[in-house]
Design a protein around this motif. Structure first.
Motif, short mmCIF file in Angstrom:
data_model
loop_
_atom_site.label_atom_id
_atom_site.label_comp_id
_atom_site.label_asym_id
_atom_site.label_seq_id
_atom_site.Cartn_x
_atom_site.Cartn_y
_atom_site.Cartn_z
N ALA A 223 -17.25 14.42 -2.98
CA ALA A 223 -18.00 13.28 -2.44
C ALA A 223 -17.23 12.56 -1.34
N SER A 224 -15.91 12.76 -1.28
CA SER A 224 -15.09 12.16 -0.21
C SER A 224 -13.83 13.00 -0.08
N ASP A 225 -12.99 12.60 0.88
CA ASP A 225 -11.71 13.28 1.06
C ASP A 225 -10.62 12.74 0.15
N ASP A 226 -10.96 11.83 -0.75
CA ASP A 226 -10.00 11.30 -1.72
C ASP A 226 -9.41 12.46 -2.52
N PRO A 227 -8.08 12.62 -2.55
CA PRO A 227 -7.46 13.77 -3.23
C PRO A 227 -7.52 13.71 -4.75
N THR A 228 -7.85 12.57 -5.31
CA THR A 228 -7.89 12.46 -6.77
C THR A 228 -9.19 13.09 -7.28
N PRO A 229 -9.24 13.46 -8.57
CA PRO A 229 -10.46 14.05 -9.13
C PRO A 229 -11.67 13.16 -8.87
N GLN A 230 -12.77 13.77 -8.51
CA GLN A 230 -13.93 13.01 -8.09
C GLN A 230 -15.19 13.81 -8.35
N THR A 231 -16.31 13.15 -8.14
CA THR A 231 -17.57 13.86 -8.23
C THR A 231 -17.77 14.74 -7.00
N SER A 232 -18.68 15.70 -7.10
CA SER A 232 -19.07 16.53 -5.97
C SER A 232 -20.56 16.43 -5.80
N VAL A 233 -21.06 16.81 -4.63
CA VAL A 233 -22.46 16.59 -4.30
C VAL A 233 -23.04 17.78 -3.54
N ILE A 234 -24.37 17.90 -3.63
CA ILE A 234 -25.16 18.83 -2.81
C ILE A 234 -26.46 18.12 -2.47
N SER A 235 -26.80 18.03 -1.22
CA SER A 235 -28.09 17.45 -0.84
C SER A 235 -29.21 18.36 -1.33
N ALA A 236 -30.22 17.76 -1.93
CA ALA A 236 -31.31 18.54 -2.52
C ALA A 236 -32.12 19.30 -1.47
N SER A 237 -32.07 18.85 -0.22
CA SER A 237 -32.84 19.56 0.81
C SER A 237 -32.35 20.99 0.99
N TYR A 238 -31.04 21.22 0.81
CA TYR A 238 -30.53 22.60 0.88
C TYR A 238 -31.10 23.44 -0.26
N VAL A 239 -31.12 22.84 -1.43
CA VAL A 239 -31.65 23.53 -2.62
C VAL A 239 -33.12 23.88 -2.41
N LYS A 240 -33.90 22.91 -2.00
CA LYS A 240 -35.33 23.11 -1.81
C LYS A 240 -35.60 24.17 -0.73
N TRP A 241 -34.83 24.12 0.35
CA TRP A 241 -35.03 25.06 1.46
C TRP A 241 -34.79 26.49 1.00
N LEU A 242 -33.71 26.70 0.29
CA LEU A 242 -33.41 28.04 -0.20
C LEU A 242 -34.39 28.48 -1.27
N GLU A 243 -34.81 27.55 -2.11
CA GLU A 243 -35.83 27.89 -3.11
C GLU A 243 -37.14 28.27 -2.44
N ALA A 244 -37.46 27.64 -1.33
CA ALA A 244 -38.70 27.97 -0.61
C ALA A 244 -38.69 29.40 -0.10
N GLY A 245 -37.48 29.94 0.10
CA GLY A 245 -37.36 31.33 0.53
C GLY A 245 -37.43 32.32 -0.63
N GLY A 246 -37.47 31.81 -1.86
CA GLY A 246 -37.61 32.68 -3.02
C GLY A 246 -36.33 32.92 -3.79
N ALA A 247 -35.36 32.03 -3.66
CA ALA A 247 -34.08 32.20 -4.37
C ALA A 247 -33.92 31.13 -5.44
N ARG A 248 -33.15 31.46 -6.48
CA ARG A 248 -32.64 30.46 -7.41
C ARG A 248 -31.27 30.01 -6.92
N ILE A 249 -30.89 28.79 -7.31
CA ILE A 249 -29.67 28.20 -6.78
C ILE A 249 -28.66 27.95 -7.89
#
Length: 310
Positions: A33-59
């Motif tokens: 989620a940031s360049d902070d070197p300590t353990p942190q959350t991670s993220v993925i924008s859902a638009s990438y997921v939806k776009w690839l799913e629209a092509g017929g893939a699971r993510i």
């Protein structure tokens, strides 16, 4: 002879279709989620997921801090990898870069060994794919005035021989839309200039440049590449936003022509991933498949967030 030949061609096409993996799974490398070197959350924008799913893939989610053993297991069960956009340090030695490089090298080695494995990167992911293929880790330039900037692609002569955008295979209306209408949205201050690309010792032999563009100040950047030998594809622009991003102030073209053009790109990539025979196991399906997570909404877009211990 003619009827026999027609039957033979039909049988070949049927066999080719049967050889495809009709349950493709594409791994998206989550970014911290940031360049902070300590353990942190991670993220993925859902638009990438939806776009690839629209092509017929699971993510499937690829943790950016996974061990090599875990990455090996994930790699053996997915059919392609997608590197997202987003502001993040791509310096050598960061955990994200090290994971991306490990996956990139595995994909190249796999394809060399006859285990076809595609890669795709958008915006930061495009920049990452160029860094990983190059011996010059300072290939990126800063200062492009290309933020929230929709542009038509300026195709190069190499587009004619492109697998993705070759005139022999790509619908004429898709090529016309991409090259004449401002449907490709740019969100970057970093980029790769044509001079830096072509002066690099490795990049011109690894990628063919399909398109370039100029920012608002006339400074040119590479906007689309495709691997010459390997199934590696990169867009400096965001093909997923036309369909799935609705933030206020974003200069996005949501027209049917724009949507059809970006759909062509994802349909091509997912079809390429169908050539991989890797099969998803039950354990990853229950733990890292995107269906195990729920996105949150903010300002016209959805985002998946993952715990540090993913």
């Amino acid at each position: 002879m003619r009827p026999f030949f027609s039957v033979l061609v039909a049988l070949v096409l049927v066999q080719a279709a049967l050889a495809l993996n009709l349950r493709p799974v594409i791994g998206i490398l989550a970014k911290p989620a940031s360049d902070d070197p300590t353990p942190q959350t991670s993220v993925i924008s859902a638009s990438y997921v939806k776009w690839l799913e629209a092509g017929g893939a699971r993510i499937l989610v690829i943790p950016y801090d996974a061990t090599h053993d875990r990455l090996d297991s994930i790699f053996s069960q997915i059919n392609g990898i997608f590197f997202t956009g987003g502001g993040l340090s791509l310096d050598v030695g960061t955990t994200y870069w090290e994971t991306a490089n490990y996956l990139f090298q595995k994909a190249i080695q796999a394809t060399n060994n006859g285990d076809y494995f595609p890669l795709f990167g958008t915006c930061m992911g495009f920049q990452l794919l160029n860094i990983l293929a190059s011996t010059n880790h300072s290939i990126l330039s800063f200062g492009f005035d290309s933020y929230n900037l929709p542009l038509p692609l300026e195709f190069t002569p190499e587009t004619a021989t492109s697998r993705m955008l070759g005139k022999a295979t790509t619908p004429a209306d898709v090529l016309t839309t991409l090259s004449t209408k401002p449907v490709t949205i740019n969100w970057h201050h970093y980029g790769i200039t044509p001079d830096d690309f072509y002066n690099d010792r490795v990049l011109p032999g690894f990628y063919r440049v399909l398109a370039t563009n100029a920012d608002t100040q006339g400074r040119r950047f590479i906007s689309m590449v495709e691997g010459r030998k390997y199934p590696v594809y990169g867009l400096q622009w965001h093909a997923e936003r036309n369909q799935y991003e609705w933030g206020t102030g974003e200069k996005l073209d949501h027209s049917v022509e724009a949507v059809r053009a970006v759909e062509w790109v994802v349909n091509y990539f997912v079809q390429d991933c169908r050539q991989s025979g890797h099969q998803l196991g039950a354990d990853l399906e229950k733990t890292l498949l995107i269906y195990n997570f729920a996105p949150t909404y903010s300002d016209g877009s959805l985002t998946y967030s993952f715990p540090a211990s993913l």
